[in-house]
Enzyme design. Structure first.
Site, PDB file in Angstrom:
ATOM      1  N   LYS A 175      52.274  40.813  40.688  1.00  0.00           N
ATOM      2  CA  LYS A 175      52.745  41.196  42.027  1.00  0.00           C
ATOM      3  C   LYS A 175      54.250  41.411  42.039  1.00  0.00           C
ATOM      4  O   LYS A 175      54.761  42.209  42.844  1.00  0.00           O
ATOM      5  CB  LYS A 175      52.316  40.143  43.052  1.00  0.00           C
ATOM      6  CG  LYS A 175      52.802  38.716  42.786  1.00  0.00           C
ATOM      7  CD  LYS A 175      54.138  38.407  43.401  1.00  0.00           C
ATOM      8  CE  LYS A 175      54.599  36.998  43.047  1.00  0.00           C
ATOM      9  NZ  LYS A 175      55.873  36.643  43.699  1.00  0.00           N
ATOM     10  N   THR A 221      55.154  39.497  48.952  1.00  0.00           N
ATOM     11  CA  THR A 221      56.240  39.855  48.037  1.00  0.00           C
ATOM     12  C   THR A 221      56.643  41.318  48.171  1.00  0.00           C
ATOM     13  O   THR A 221      57.820  41.660  47.998  1.00  0.00           O
ATOM     14  CB  THR A 221      55.821  39.569  46.580  1.00  0.00           C
ATOM     15  OG1 THR A 221      55.309  38.241  46.494  1.00  0.00           O
ATOM     16  CG2 THR A 221      56.991  39.689  45.630  1.00  0.00           C
TER      17      THR A 221
END
Length: 335
Positions: free
Chosen positions: A192, A249
């Site tokens: 991620k 994120t």
């Protein structure tokens, strides 16, 4: 019940997680690399370098001496960056208390060895993999330190150890869930960061929500392909350690990877972006290389990850790699 816990590392996430544990009633000792930082945490109950304006609990103390920090610990939280974990843990290995649960906060794949963080910990410490708990999920440090509601996944192949850390970290604002899929949680946590770089670049180039949503979704497909190839449960990527961590994120300006990517998208060099970040390199900058190599080793197609490696390490123009991504051959969404 696990009561005495040591956190090795005093960065943003290490400090925030130490606060989580202290707010859950644990006795927490942090180790800080710099003596002055340890003194500030211990005496002023603050860490102004990483979490300014956050008051730390009285039952959280700190030291610059790793032996003092580790004495009597029932759990040891490793809160150092992924690419420096091996070197740090090698220095601490002889000080680790026998039987202590090891907890990993690092999210990355080691350069060179292509090992996940729990594999590095097991190799250096000599403990078995089922003694290591991995923390993942949408865990932006400042929001958690402020006491904003958040959840996380604690993954361990020994469910009882995951439950022990779950009980030690559960408080009024932090809700931890357990999982036995360590591979899936670690792949999601590492990948991620790379996708967040791409989303930041898109924002830096002035692109909108459609583009970032596309990158998030196709990035999720990349991490799921790699994870399942390595033996992960596909359902993990639909949970907190997958889409949850990815959305947070990729979307928040608090994300170092996203803001780093945004600077690159505006035309800054890697060195300029690093200087603007106070000399710190986002995890995704390093992980895009190791994840790309891991994917190639296992025959997994990860075009966004490959594009981020080219931008960060081969000098490719973000606009050019974006055009190439759009120009890839057409195919079925799930192929």
């Amino acid at each position: 019940m696990v009561q005495r816990i040591t956190v090795l590392g005093a960065g943003s996430w290490g400090t925030a997680f130490a606060k989580v544990l202290a707010d859950a009633g644990r006795d927490v000792t942090m180790w800080a690399r710099r003596a002055e930082m340890a003194g500030e945490i211990r005496d002023k109950h603050s860490n102004s370098g990483y979490l300014p304006d956050i008051e730390l609990p009285a039952n959280l103390t700190a030291t610059h001496d790793p032996a003092e920090a580790l004495a009597g610990a029932e759990a040891v939280v490793l809160a150092v960056p992924s690419q420096s974990l091996r070197a740090n843990l090698t220095g601490w290995r002889e000080l680790l208390p026998s039987g202590a649960i090891l907890v990993s906060l690092a999210k990355g794949v080691e350069l060179g060895t292509l090992k996940r963080m729990s594999e590095v910990i097991a190799e250096i410490s000599g403990v078995s993999g089922n003694e290591i708990v991995v923390v993942s999920g949408p865990n932006l440090a400042r929001e958690i330190a402020q006491g904003q509601p958040a959840a996380a996944v604690l993954a361990c192949t020994d469910h009882d150890r995951a439950v022990a850390i779950q009980q030690a970290s559960f408080n009024s604002y932090f809700r931890p869930y357990t999982n036995t899929d360590v591979v899936g949680c670690e792949v999601g946590g590492a990948a991620k960061n790379v996708i967040a770089l791409s989303c930041g670049m898109a924002v830096g180039m002035g692109l909108g929500a459609n583009t970032t949503a596309t990158l998030i979704t196709r990035g999720l497909a990349e991490m799921a392909r790699l994870g399942t190839k390595l033996g992960a449960d596909p359902l993990t990527f639909a949970g907190l350690a997958g889409v949850g961590d990815l959305v947070a994120t990729c979307s928040s300006p608090l994300s170092r990877n996203r803001t780093f990517g945004e600077r690159l998208g505006r035309g800054e060099t890697l060195e300029q972006a690093q200087a603007a970040a106070g000399g710190q390199v986002a995890e995704g900058v390093m992980s895009c290389t190791s994840i790309r190599e891991l994917a190639r080793k296992h025959g997994v197609d990860m075009p966004i990850t490959d594009a981020m490696h080219r931008v960060c390490h081969e000098g490719a123009d973000p606009r050019q790699v974006g055009a190439e991504l759009l120009g890839r051959r057409q195919k079925h969404e799930w192929s």
